[in-house]
Design a protein around this motif. Structure first.
Motif, mmCIF file in Angstrom:
data_model
loop_
_atom_site.group_PDB
_atom_site.id
_atom_site.type_symbol
_atom_site.label_atom_id
_atom_site.label_comp_id
_atom_site.label_asym_id
_atom_site.label_seq_id
_atom_site.Cartn_x
_atom_site.Cartn_y
_atom_site.Cartn_z
ATOM 1 N N ILE A 1 -1.544 -37.907 -32.510
ATOM 2 C CA ILE A 1 -0.695 -37.019 -33.303
ATOM 3 C C ILE A 1 0.020 -37.893 -34.317
ATOM 4 O O ILE A 1 0.622 -38.900 -33.948
ATOM 5 C CB ILE A 1 0.324 -36.291 -32.405
ATOM 6 N N ILE A 2 -0.108 -37.523 -35.573
ATOM 7 C CA ILE A 2 0.584 -38.296 -36.598
ATOM 8 C C ILE A 2 1.855 -37.565 -36.987
ATOM 9 O O ILE A 2 1.840 -36.365 -37.249
ATOM 10 C CB ILE A 2 -0.302 -38.507 -37.836
ATOM 11 N N ILE A 3 2.940 -38.306 -36.971
ATOM 12 C CA ILE A 3 4.232 -37.686 -37.243
ATOM 13 C C ILE A 3 4.891 -38.433 -38.398
ATOM 14 O O ILE A 3 4.786 -39.646 -38.511
ATOM 15 C CB ILE A 3 5.101 -37.700 -35.956
ATOM 16 N N ASN A 4 5.488 -37.667 -39.284
ATOM 17 C CA ASN A 4 6.160 -38.268 -40.436
ATOM 18 C C ASN A 4 7.402 -37.462 -40.751
ATOM 19 O O ASN A 4 7.360 -36.242 -40.795
ATOM 20 C CB ASN A 4 5.210 -38.285 -41.636
ATOM 21 N N LYS A 5 8.500 -38.139 -40.949
ATOM 22 C CA LYS A 5 9.783 -37.480 -41.232
ATOM 23 C C LYS A 5 10.053 -36.341 -40.246
ATOM 24 O O LYS A 5 10.490 -35.258 -40.616
ATOM 25 C CB LYS A 5 9.798 -36.946 -42.656
ATOM 26 N N GLY A 6 9.739 -36.595 -38.969
ATOM 27 C CA GLY A 6 10.067 -35.623 -37.940
ATOM 28 C C GLY A 6 9.074 -34.496 -37.782
ATOM 29 O O GLY A 6 9.221 -33.664 -36.892
ATOM 30 N N LYS A 7 8.053 -34.446 -38.650
ATOM 31 C CA LYS A 7 7.094 -33.336 -38.563
ATOM 32 C C LYS A 7 5.718 -33.865 -38.169
ATOM 33 O O LYS A 7 5.334 -34.966 -38.563
ATOM 34 C CB LYS A 7 6.947 -32.668 -39.933
ATOM 35 N N ILE A 8 4.950 -33.035 -37.441
ATOM 36 C CA ILE A 8 3.556 -33.386 -37.157
ATOM 37 C C ILE A 8 2.745 -33.106 -38.413
ATOM 38 O O ILE A 8 2.769 -31.996 -38.943
ATOM 39 C CB ILE A 8 3.011 -32.560 -35.976
ATOM 40 N N VAL A 9 2.064 -34.152 -38.932
ATOM 41 C CA VAL A 9 1.309 -33.937 -40.165
ATOM 42 C C VAL A 9 -0.191 -33.884 -39.905
ATOM 43 O O VAL A 9 -0.941 -33.374 -40.723
ATOM 44 C CB VAL A 9 1.632 -35.008 -41.226
ATOM 45 N N ALA A 10 -0.650 -34.412 -38.784
ATOM 46 C CA ALA A 10 -2.063 -34.315 -38.456
ATOM 47 C C ALA A 10 -2.234 -34.583 -36.974
ATOM 48 O O ALA A 10 -1.410 -35.251 -36.362
ATOM 49 C CB ALA A 10 -2.878 -35.321 -39.262
ATOM 50 N N ALA A 11 -3.315 -34.032 -36.417
ATOM 51 C CA ALA A 11 -3.589 -34.290 -35.010
ATOM 52 C C ALA A 11 -5.074 -34.200 -34.775
ATOM 53 O O ALA A 11 -5.770 -33.466 -35.475
ATOM 54 C CB ALA A 11 -2.860 -33.271 -34.139
ATOM 55 N N GLY A 12 -5.578 -34.961 -33.831
ATOM 56 C CA GLY A 12 -7.002 -34.894 -33.530
ATOM 57 C C GLY A 12 -7.460 -36.130 -32.786
ATOM 58 O O GLY A 12 -6.662 -37.018 -32.504
ATOM 59 N N THR A 13 -8.776 -36.162 -32.471
ATOM 60 C CA THR A 13 -9.309 -37.361 -31.837
ATOM 61 C C THR A 13 -9.392 -38.448 -32.902
ATOM 62 O O THR A 13 -9.461 -38.143 -34.103
ATOM 63 C CB THR A 13 -10.715 -37.107 -31.289
ATOM 64 N N PRO A 14 -9.406 -39.717 -32.499
ATOM 65 C CA PRO A 14 -9.476 -40.798 -33.491
ATOM 66 C C PRO A 14 -10.685 -40.636 -34.413
ATOM 67 O O PRO A 14 -10.570 -40.798 -35.627
ATOM 68 C CB PRO A 14 -9.607 -42.058 -32.636
ATOM 69 N N ILE B 1 -4.740 -39.636 -22.707
ATOM 70 C CA ILE B 1 -3.877 -40.632 -23.355
ATOM 71 C C ILE B 1 -3.625 -40.141 -24.768
ATOM 72 O O ILE B 1 -4.543 -40.048 -25.583
ATOM 73 C CB ILE B 1 -4.534 -42.021 -23.414
ATOM 74 N N LEU B 2 -2.381 -39.792 -25.032
ATOM 75 C CA LEU B 2 -2.032 -39.260 -26.352
ATOM 76 C C LEU B 2 -1.315 -40.335 -27.154
ATOM 77 O O LEU B 2 -0.375 -40.956 -26.665
ATOM 78 C CB LEU B 2 -1.128 -38.040 -26.204
ATOM 79 N N GLY B 3 -1.780 -40.546 -28.372
ATOM 80 C CA GLY B 3 -1.122 -41.516 -29.248
ATOM 81 C C GLY B 3 -0.191 -40.812 -30.206
ATOM 82 O O GLY B 3 -0.533 -39.780 -30.782
ATOM 83 N N SER C 1 5.681 -29.203 -31.803
ATOM 84 C CA SER C 1 5.059 -28.610 -30.623
ATOM 85 C C SER C 1 3.730 -29.287 -30.347
ATOM 86 O O SER C 1 2.958 -29.522 -31.272
ATOM 87 C CB SER C 1 4.781 -27.115 -30.834
ATOM 88 N N PHE C 2 3.484 -29.610 -29.109
ATOM 89 C CA PHE C 2 2.150 -30.076 -28.716
ATOM 90 C C PHE C 2 2.066 -30.064 -27.193
ATOM 91 O O PHE C 2 3.086 -29.938 -26.514
ATOM 92 C CB PHE C 2 1.853 -31.476 -29.263
ATOM 93 N N ASN D 1 8.405 -26.336 -29.937
ATOM 94 C CA ASN D 1 9.375 -26.137 -31.013
ATOM 95 C C ASN D 1 10.605 -27.018 -30.880
ATOM 96 O O ASN D 1 11.727 -26.551 -31.025
ATOM 97 C CB ASN D 1 9.822 -24.673 -31.069
ATOM 98 N N VAL D 2 10.362 -28.289 -30.588
ATOM 99 C CA VAL D 2 11.495 -29.187 -30.379
ATOM 100 C C VAL D 2 12.052 -29.676 -31.717
ATOM 101 O O VAL D 2 11.325 -30.156 -32.579
ATOM 102 C CB VAL D 2 11.086 -30.386 -29.504
#
Ligand SMILES: Nc1ncnc2c1ncn2[C@@H]1O[C@H](COP(=O)(O)OP(=O)(O)O)[C@@H](O)[C@H]1O
Ligand SMILES: [Mg+2]
Lengths: 314, 287
Positions: free
Chosen positions: A202-215, A29-31, A21-22, A6-7
């Motif tokens: 982890i895809i981040i946009n405007k400070g929020k996580i919008v999607a996450a997963g393996t490539p 290796i996290l992108g 949060s993640f 919750n950062v």
């Protein structure tokens, strides 16, 4: 293991990082993917203890970065967006200084420095002034600096930015190699870049996580099976033929880029391979296909998708 | 701390800064020595040192402007602040490095009194007293410069502001004789001080209650003292300035008197500015 909970980081009214949060598992290796201004650097600065979060906690192996900064910081090596190099030092002097501040004992110093310089391949420039090094070498000295003191976690902020294509490939290989013995968080605003080296994105946009997963997951869910076609026939005829094909969800003309042809993007229903039916249908309709290729989703397109669908992919 | 200390010391001599500082200092000091001691054959070395103190206005900014500002400009502060090193260690390492360069330079000037001793007797203890004072005064100014360097990422701005602030400390002495001495202005001045402290507290903590309580307590104290003995406010501004005046304390050393109170005063003054530097760096990371 890195736990980000919750950062949030606010600069006045502006929210740079919004309730992120993640967790990153050991050896992963996290992108961290996102356009400029998405909040990647801010998040990394918080994880490494350079700045503090407005809200939320960061723990490295269960150690809170704010409660026990010294213990936590020993476990992290950080390559910031601008490599923190002292231009008036030689590479050796610089790495020696980093050993000093990271409290590497003089007994293990020599051996550890040799190992690091060997891995990142800067042995041949160790006597040179840093300001005289090429951008690629500077970046590698930056990586070497992050490895000093043997931290388990490496945080690399846009490690390939500003490098030429060959240097980019070398840097990617280096990161893959480091990934075998480290937990790595890596940021980038280029999709192929992270999908090439990362276990998870982890895809981040405007400070929020919008999607996450393996490539693989991300591209399957977000862009899989999309085709770009160039067909030598009138638009109407092509559209009519394609709309009959089972499994085709959407057909979108993109205009003419070659005389007498039309470019078209075809979206399939989820997880359907439509290449054969598309070929057959157009062949029946006497519309020669000059080109067919899967459409690599650009980051912008993924954004369009994740931000409009608001879907959480896992 | 040792790591940062060594690095800073090296940096002074791998860039022109250290040489410019030393060269300029020794040149001016030598010139002063020549015209006030050597040529006229006058043995009063401390008077020369006392006249020389103005040199701090120029050389201290040279010594301190880089310290924090350059780390921020080059973004190398990230390296220091994400290492296991504490901010205290980092700031102290830098402070002591600057003080060391100053001390080395000062030790070189010991050649001058040594030269004088060939011509006749010199008052060794008096001169040592003068040197101790000179050193403490310089170290105090270095702490001020260090703090100012942490406020900006521009060396030139750091240098100019440091010069201005030191100049202000300088003229404070002269100011004492021209400020109003009546009771009313004493009260107004005391109130302004309390208000300033309250405002600073608010800006530092963002806690309106703490600063309000401070303001009220301060106001009550001022009123209380006024009722009890309003004559205290006669010449209050001058007294406050005199207390704060860094230069005033130097005079004692200059006479060759080594007493504890001015030594403690200078060390405290330096410690406050080193502490403020640490606070400022910490605060930036929290905002
Ligand atoms: N020190 C700062 N003060 C104010 N705003 C900032 C500061 N640092 C970053 N920001 C803002 O926070 C947002 C995220 O920035 P950043 O983390 O650098 O993005 P990224 O690294 O993804 O490009 C941006 O909008 C940026 O303008
Ligand atoms: Mg960034």
């Amino acid at each position: 293991m890195i736990e980000v909970q919750n950062v949030t980081k606010r600069y006045g009214q502006h929210v740079a990082v919004d309730n992120v949060s993640f967790t990153v598992n050991d050896g992963e290796i996290l992108g961290f993917l996102g356009p400029n201004g998405a909040g990647k650097s801010t998040t990394m600065n918080i994880i490494t203890g350079y700045i503090s979060a407005t809200e939320g906690t960061v723990k490295i192996d269960g150690i809170d970065i704010l409660d026990q900064p010294e213990e936590a910081k020993k476990r992290i090596g950080y390559l910031p967006e601008f490599p923190p190099l002292y231009m008036d030092m030689t590479v050796s002097e610089y790495l020696d200084f980093v050993c000093d501040i990271r409290k590497v004992s003089s007994a293990e110093r020599k051996q550890s420095l040799e190992r690091i310089m060997d891995i990142v391949k800067i042995d041949d420039v160790k006597g040179r002034l840093i300001k005289n090094l090429s951008k690629g070498y500077k970046q590698r000295v930056g990586v070497a600096q992050a490895m000093i003191g043997n931290p388990q976690v490496l945080v690399l902020d846009e490690p390939t930015v500003g490098l030429d294509p060959r240097q980019i490939i070398e840097m990617r290989d280096l990161i893959k190699k480091l990934g075998k013995s480290h937990t790595i968080i890596l940021s980038s605003h280029i999709l192929p870049e992270v999908s090439a080296v990362c276990d998870r994105i982890i895809i981040i946009n405007k400070g929020k996580i919008v999607a996450a997963g393996t490539p693989a997951n991300l591209s399957k869910h977000l862009g899989g099976g999309r085709l770009s076609l160039r067909v030598a026939a009138p638009e109407k005829q092509v559209m009519a033929a394609l709309e009959q094909v089972p499994g085709v969800a959407r057909v979108e003309p993109r205009g003419t880029f070659e005389p007498g042809t039309i470019d078209i993007v075809v979206d399939p229903d989820e997880e359907v391979d439509i290449r054969r039916p598309v070929f057959n249908a157009l062949s029946h309709a006497d519309c020669p296909i000059l080109m067919m290729r899967p459409l690599d989703l650009s980051l912008e397109e993924i954004f369009m998708q994740v931000t409009t669908q608001e879907s959480e992919v896992s | 701390m040792i790591g940062v200390y060594k690095k800073e010391l090296k940096a002074y001599f791998s860039t022109p800064t250290g040489y410019v500082f030393m060269g300029f200092f020794l040149l001016i000091a030598g010139f002063f020595f020549a015209i006030s001691n050597l040529f006229p054959m006058v043995a009063n070395y401390n008077a020369m040192l006392s006249n020389l103190t103005f040199i701090f206005l120029i050389v201290v900014p040279i010594l301190t402007m880089r310290l924090m500002a350059e780390e921020m400009r080059q973004k190398t502060d990230v390296l220091l602040l994400t290492s296991p090193l504490s901010v205290n260690e980092m700031v102290l390492g830098k402070y002591f490095a600057a003080v060391t360069v100053f001390l080395i330079t000062l030790l070189i000037t010991c050649l001058y009194p040594l030269m004088m001793s060939f011509f006749g007797d010199i008052a060794v203890w008096e001169i040592i007293g003068g040197y101790v004072g000179f050193f403490l005064l310089g170290s105090t100014f270095i702490a001020v410069g260090l703090f100012i360097s942490s406020l900006t990422d521009n060396q030139v701005i750091a240098a100019v502001v440091t010069f201005s602030v030191l100049l202000l400390l300088w003229v404070m002495d002269a100011l004492q004789s021209v400020v109003p001495t009546d009771i009313i202005s004493g009260v107004v001045f005391a109130s302004a001080l309390v208000a300033a402290v309250a405002i600073w507290l608010y800006s530092a903590t963002r806690n309106i209650y703490v600063s309000l309580v401070t303001a009220i307590a301060g106001g009550a104290a001022i009123a209380g003292v006024y009722i009890a003995n309003k004559d205290i406010y006669t010449g209050f501004i001058g007294k406050a300035l005199a207390w704060f005046s860094v230069l005033n304390r130097y005079n004692e050393f200059s006479l060759g008197i080594l007493s504890l109170s001015p030594i403690v005063y200078y060390i405290t003054f330096s410690a406050v500015f080193v502490f403020l530097t640490i606070r400022n760096i910490e605060k930036k990371r929290w905002s």
